[in-house]
Design a protein around this motif. Structure first.
Motif, mmCIF file in Angstrom:
data_model
loop_
_atom_site.group_PDB
_atom_site.id
_atom_site.type_symbol
_atom_site.label_atom_id
_atom_site.label_comp_id
_atom_site.label_asym_id
_atom_site.label_seq_id
_atom_site.Cartn_x
_atom_site.Cartn_y
_atom_site.Cartn_z
ATOM 1 N N LEU A 1 -4.921 3.090 7.084
ATOM 2 C CA LEU A 1 -3.500 3.374 7.298
ATOM 3 C C LEU A 1 -3.165 4.533 6.283
ATOM 4 O O LEU A 1 -2.185 5.421 6.525
ATOM 5 N N ASN A 2 -3.922 4.634 5.460
ATOM 6 C CA ASN A 2 -3.728 5.942 4.471
ATOM 7 C C ASN A 2 -3.943 7.202 5.310
ATOM 8 O O ASN A 2 -3.078 8.291 4.709
ATOM 9 N N VAL A 3 -4.456 7.263 6.441
ATOM 10 C CA VAL A 3 -4.304 8.715 7.173
ATOM 11 C C VAL A 3 -3.194 9.005 7.662
ATOM 12 O O VAL A 3 -2.775 10.093 8.133
ATOM 13 N N LYS B 1 -0.482 8.937 6.136
ATOM 14 C CA LYS B 1 0.605 9.358 4.874
ATOM 15 C C LYS B 1 0.438 11.092 4.769
ATOM 16 O O LYS B 1 -0.621 11.383 5.187
ATOM 17 N N PHE C 1 -6.032 -0.740 4.652
ATOM 18 C CA PHE C 1 -5.304 0.160 4.040
ATOM 19 C C PHE C 1 -5.967 1.612 3.971
ATOM 20 O O PHE C 1 -5.249 2.581 4.278
ATOM 21 N N LYS C 2 -7.241 1.715 3.971
ATOM 22 C CA LYS C 2 -7.894 2.753 3.966
ATOM 23 C C LYS C 2 -7.789 3.692 5.465
ATOM 24 O O LYS C 2 -7.490 4.670 5.475
ATOM 25 N N GLN D 1 6.087 4.874 8.798
ATOM 26 C CA GLN D 1 5.522 5.734 7.740
ATOM 27 C C GLN D 1 5.934 7.327 8.124
ATOM 28 O O GLN D 1 5.687 7.683 9.434
ATOM 29 N N ASN E 1 0.819 -1.170 0.054
ATOM 30 C CA ASN E 1 0.067 0.050 -0.072
ATOM 31 C C ASN E 1 0.876 1.217 -0.030
ATOM 32 O O ASN E 1 0.388 2.368 0.717
ATOM 33 N N GLY E 2 2.029 0.999 -0.448
ATOM 34 C CA GLY E 2 2.762 2.074 -0.594
ATOM 35 C C GLY E 2 3.637 2.846 0.691
ATOM 36 O O GLY E 2 4.116 3.769 0.799
ATOM 37 N N MET E 3 3.556 1.701 1.730
ATOM 38 C CA MET E 3 3.993 2.012 2.991
ATOM 39 C C MET E 3 4.940 0.648 3.426
ATOM 40 O O MET E 3 4.873 -0.480 2.856
ATOM 41 N N GLN F 1 -8.442 -4.303 2.600
ATOM 42 C CA GLN F 1 -8.634 -2.954 1.997
ATOM 43 C C GLN F 1 -9.241 -1.871 2.811
ATOM 44 O O GLN F 1 -9.060 -0.457 2.814
#
Length: 477
Positions: A473-475, A477, A470-471, A441, A422-424, A467
């Motif tokens: 974890l995106n916070v 970034k 990941f949603k 991160q 997930n880009g992490m 999914q």
């Protein structure tokens, strides 16, 4: 005038949207994580499950966010992050394993009256194709050359695989039966070989539900009896074949289904790695015209027959493994459980205790408890790889360990070993009903973070749960 009024309305709407977006981005990181987590935990997939999420400032160790951070949960393979970190501390980044090839007895007129012994040191990479220097074909060539160079043309003894360092080949005592025969459940030995795996080639039937056929194994393991009960699965169903065996099994059952459109081998655990290593060397010697009088054997088999592996002999060759840093890279990148259990036992031996897996896991736990001043209840583990469903670690403990090690000189090598999802930069973990991600991160505001997210007893598919994770974890970034 009407046009001007419309323009003013549109302008005000644009300003409102702008201020809302600006306000959202200006929210403290903790607040953004909290809002995202509240939405995450309301997901119906967690109705009967539990999640734990801890985020720390990597530089200061300060808690940015934590929910259920002090509740121990099953870790799956995220446990590998703390096993590998302990290995760097205790063994050092440049640590290597030494596998000794030696002979016993005397050489007279090119005839060895004695044995050739491969003495294992627990090296998980011996015979692995992940490194050029460890490949099976290269090692067999080097060992054979060393024997020829010693003037040996005939062996009136055996090729012995000395697997007694840990008392023979063993699997995790807390692992489940369905896992033991699979590639990821391969037991460890003092003499591991080719990552203790065998490739099995299966031919699906002509229709779904039909019997499959066993085409071949690589290498040839005809000394084992493989009973194939796997059926043909539907298109796209993939490999759902489970091999049922255990260390020293001579009978292996294949059960489950193999997709009708699948064309790749399955991998099963090698029940006696030391024997296979000794056998491969014997066969290679015989191809070079060097006869071996007695069948290949192992330290464990000799012990069972009331004999023992000869302790004294003349060294022919010492194979040195890749460094610990190189081994840990593949351990974390490909989540190889064999490497985790091998490292765990090596840590115990380095601490002066050659023990079973449970006791070695206690040594790993006590190391971190002492190092960071943790409570023992925050880390209850029974292996080094995370395959045991009984492992329980808090996300707070995992995050603290990852933050603590950033100051170490070997951290660059450790960080390199952590995969990217997930880009992490984070290590994943998956076993039945368990998903996890633990890693590092950098936030949009430049804050360096460490985090650990574990989910236990979720409903639905692993893909859908990932999914949602990941949603969340995106916070970060």
């Amino acid at each position: 005038m009407a046009l001007n009024s419309c323009i003013r309305v549109v302008f005000h709407l644009v300003l409102i949207v702008f201020f809302l977006i600006t306000s959202l981005h200006a929210q403290p990181l903790e607040q953004k994580i909290n809002l995202a987590y509240q939405q995450f935990e309301r997901n119906p997939m967690l109705k009967n499950g539990i999640a734990s999420f801890t985020v720390l400032d990597a530089k200061t160790g300060a808690v940015v966010f934590s929910k259920n951070g002090n509740i121990g949960l099953a870790t799956a393979s995220t446990l590998k992050t703390i096993t590998s970190a302990a290995a760097f501390y205790i063994l050092g980044a440049d640590y290597t394993y030494q596998t000794q090839l030696y002979y016993t007895g005397q050489i007279v007129d090119s005839v060895l009256t004695g044995d050739i012994v491969i003495k294992g040191s627990g090296d998980p990479s011996l015979g692995s194709d992940r490194f050029e220097r460890t490949k099976e074909s290269l090692l067999l060539t080097q060992w054979t050359h060393a024997i020829v160079k010693a003037g040996i043309k005939k062996i009136n003894g055996s090729i012995v695989g000395d697997d007694l360092l840990y008392g023979g080949q063993k699997a995790g005592p807390r692992w489940i039966w369905q896992d033991l025969g699979s590639y990821y459940g391969a037991g460890i030995s003092g003499l591991n070989w080719r990552e203790n795996l065998v490739d099995v080639h299966i031919q699906p039937g002509k229709q779904v539900g039909a019997a499959t056929s066993l085409r071949s194994t690589v290498p040839n393991v005809s000394y084992l009896k493989i009973v194939n009960e796997a059926t043909t699965g539907s298109p796209g169903s993939g490999d759902k074949v489970y091999p049922y065996s255990a260390p020293y099994s001579s009978l292996i059952y294949l059960r489950g289904s193999y997709g009708i459109d699948l064309r790749k081998p399955i991998q099963i655990a090698l029940p006696d790695a030391a024997y296979d290593a000794a056998l491969r060397l014997q066969l290679n010697l015989e191809r070079q015209g060097i006869s071996v009088r007695q069948p290949a054997t192992t330290g464990e088999l000799l012990k069972l027959s009331g004999k023992g592996v000869p302790e004294e002999g003349k060294t022919l060759l010492i194979h040195q493994s890749p460094t610990l840093a190189d081994l840990v890279y593949w351990f974390n990148q490909k989540s190889i459980n064999l490497y985790g259990e091998s490292l765990l036992m090596t840590l115990a031996r380095e601490k002066g205790q050659i023990s079973d897996t449970d006791e070695a896991a206690d040594i790993l736990r006590d190391f971190w408890v002492t190092k960071l001043g943790l409570e023992k209840g925050t880390i209850k583990i029974f292996d080094g790889s995370g395959l045991s469903p009984e492992n329980r670690v808090t996300t707070m403990t995992m995050a603290k360990i990852l933050a603590f090690i950033r100051r170490e000189p070997w951290f660059t090598a450790y960080y390199k070993s952590i995969p990217v999802y997930n880009g992490m930069k984070m290590k994943s973990g998956t076993i039945g009903g368990v998903l996890g991600y633990t890693g590092y991160q950098k936030a949009a505001n430049g804050t360096e973070l460490v985090f650990s997210l574990l989910v236990n007893n979720y409903e639905g598919t692993a893909y859908n749960m990932r999914q949602q994770m990941f949603k969340l974890l995106n916070v970060l970034k």
